[in-house]
Motif scaffolding. Structure first.
Motif, PDB file in Angstrom:
ATOM      1  N   GLU A 137       0.827  -1.212   0.000  1.00  0.00           N
ATOM      2  CA  GLU A 137       0.000   0.000   0.000  1.00  0.00           C
ATOM      3  C   GLU A 137       0.858   1.258   0.000  1.00  0.00           C
ATOM      4  N   LYS A 138       1.982   1.225   0.695  1.00  0.00           N
ATOM      5  CA  LYS A 138       2.888   2.371   0.712  1.00  0.00           C
ATOM      6  C   LYS A 138       3.412   2.641  -0.702  1.00  0.00           C
ATOM      7  N   TYR A 139       3.808   1.594  -1.399  1.00  0.00           N
ATOM      8  CA  TYR A 139       4.308   1.767  -2.766  1.00  0.00           C
ATOM      9  C   TYR A 139       3.192   2.182  -3.723  1.00  0.00           C
ATOM     10  N   LYS A 140       1.984   1.690  -3.498  1.00  0.00           N
ATOM     11  CA  LYS A 140       0.867   2.123  -4.338  1.00  0.00           C
ATOM     12  C   LYS A 140       0.556   3.599  -4.131  1.00  0.00           C
ATOM     13  N   ASP A 141       0.711   4.088  -2.899  1.00  0.00           N
ATOM     14  CA  ASP A 141       0.518   5.518  -2.647  1.00  0.00           C
ATOM     15  C   ASP A 141       1.566   6.349  -3.381  1.00  0.00           C
ATOM     16  N   ARG A 142       2.798   5.846  -3.434  1.00  0.00           N
ATOM     17  CA  ARG A 142       3.846   6.548  -4.189  1.00  0.00           C
ATOM     18  C   ARG A 142       3.491   6.599  -5.674  1.00  0.00           C
ATOM     19  N   LEU A 143       3.009   5.480  -6.196  1.00  0.00           N
ATOM     20  CA  LEU A 143       2.621   5.453  -7.603  1.00  0.00           C
ATOM     21  C   LEU A 143       1.469   6.419  -7.867  1.00  0.00           C
ATOM     22  N   ALA A 144       0.526   6.490  -6.954  1.00  0.00           N
ATOM     23  CA  ALA A 144      -0.602   7.411  -7.130  1.00  0.00           C
ATOM     24  C   ALA A 144      -0.111   8.859  -7.171  1.00  0.00           C
ATOM     25  N   TRP A 145       0.863   9.192  -6.334  1.00  0.00           N
ATOM     26  CA  TRP A 145       1.407  10.551  -6.364  1.00  0.00           C
ATOM     27  C   TRP A 145       2.074  10.831  -7.708  1.00  0.00           C
ATOM     28  N   ILE A 146       2.844   9.878  -8.202  1.00  0.00           N
ATOM     29  CA  ILE A 146       3.514  10.068  -9.497  1.00  0.00           C
ATOM     30  C   ILE A 146       2.477  10.220 -10.604  1.00  0.00           C
ATOM     31  N   TYR A 147       1.445   9.390 -10.578  1.00  0.00           N
ATOM     32  CA  TYR A 147       0.400   9.494 -11.598  1.00  0.00           C
ATOM     33  C   TYR A 147      -0.298  10.840 -11.537  1.00  0.00           C
ATOM     34  N   SER A 148      -0.590  11.305 -10.331  1.00  0.00           N
ATOM     35  CA  SER A 148      -1.315  12.572 -10.222  1.00  0.00           C
ATOM     36  C   SER A 148      -0.449  13.758 -10.599  1.00  0.00           C
ATOM     37  N   THR A 149       0.855  13.646 -10.415  1.00  0.00           N
ATOM     38  CA  THR A 149       1.753  14.763 -10.693  1.00  0.00           C
ATOM     39  C   THR A 149       2.189  14.821 -12.151  1.00  0.00           C
ATOM     40  N   TYR A 150       2.446  13.685 -12.760  1.00  0.00           N
ATOM     41  CA  TYR A 150       3.084  13.675 -14.075  1.00  0.00           C
ATOM     42  C   TYR A 150       2.196  13.158 -15.209  1.00  0.00           C
ATOM     43  N   PHE A 151       0.962  12.820 -14.918  1.00  0.00           N
ATOM     44  CA  PHE A 151       0.062  12.356 -15.969  1.00  0.00           C
ATOM     45  C   PHE A 151      -1.164  13.258 -16.001  1.00  0.00           C
ATOM     46  N   THR A 152      -1.637  13.567 -17.192  1.00  0.00           N
ATOM     47  CA  THR A 152      -2.845  14.388 -17.327  1.00  0.00           C
ATOM     48  C   THR A 152      -4.064  13.534 -16.992  1.00  0.00           C
ATOM     49  N   ALA A 153      -5.193  14.206 -16.822  1.00  0.00           N
ATOM     50  CA  ALA A 153      -6.431  13.486 -16.515  1.00  0.00           C
ATOM     51  C   ALA A 153      -6.798  12.522 -17.638  1.00  0.00           C
ATOM     52  N   ASP A 154      -6.563  12.926 -18.886  1.00  0.00           N
ATOM     53  CA  ASP A 154      -6.856  12.050 -20.025  1.00  0.00           C
ATOM     54  C   ASP A 154      -5.949  10.825 -20.026  1.00  0.00           C
ATOM     55  N   GLU A 155      -4.679  11.037 -19.719  1.00  0.00           N
ATOM     56  CA  GLU A 155      -3.745   9.903 -19.651  1.00  0.00           C
ATOM     57  C   GLU A 155      -4.130   8.952 -18.524  1.00  0.00           C
TER      58      GLU A 155
END
Length: 145
Positions: A85-103
């Motif tokens: 879960e800790k690593y999934k939270d890190r991935l979620a932060w990366i997705y929210s920061t570096y990927f657009t809503a469409d991506e």
């Protein structure tokens, strides 16, 4: 909101790769821990069947070992699940920061906060498998003559 022109820095890419690799590793460790627990239950079962009588104190010790094995297995799976879960939270932060809503929509990435029990099927299944092994071993230890 994510900036469409923002590029992922190299160190963030390394953190992303680390999070993905560790998540996969921890999932394999969950399966491996379960396999070892089941092997220990089988060893306890075989040792009890071949070497000890029903009244032996050793059977009681093997029963205690069965219970301890289950508790240690539960603790290990729980620790692995928390780390995942800790690593999934890190991935979620990366997705929210570096990927657009469409991506994110195209990749089917959901960013809403999740509890520890998000998609617990594997965790619960492995614990149920261990519980069945422990119960069958304990029943054999304390009821078969």
């Amino acid at each position: 909101m994510a900036n469409a022109t923002q590029q992922m820095p190299e160190h963030v890419g390394a953190a992303y790769k680390d999070a993905v690799d560790n998540t996969l590793f921890l999932k394999r460790q969950q399966w491996l821990a379960t396999n070892y627990a089941l092997l220990l239950y089988a060893a306890i079962f075989i040792i009890s069947a071949h070497y000890f009588n029903r009244t032996d104190l050793a059977r009681n010790w093997l029963g205690v070992l069965t219970i301890v094995t289950f508790i240690v297995h539960w603790y290990m799976l729980h620790s692995f699940q928390r780390a995942i879960e800790k690593y999934k939270d890190r991935l979620a932060w990366i997705y929210s920061t570096y990927f657009t809503a469409d991506e994110r929509a195209g990749l089917d990435v959901q960013l809403e906060p999740r509890s520890h029990w998000y998609q617990p099927e594997v965790y619960i299944g492995l614990m149920a498998l261990s519980l069945v092994g422990a119960v069958l071993t304990a029943i054999y230890l304390w009821s078969v003559r």
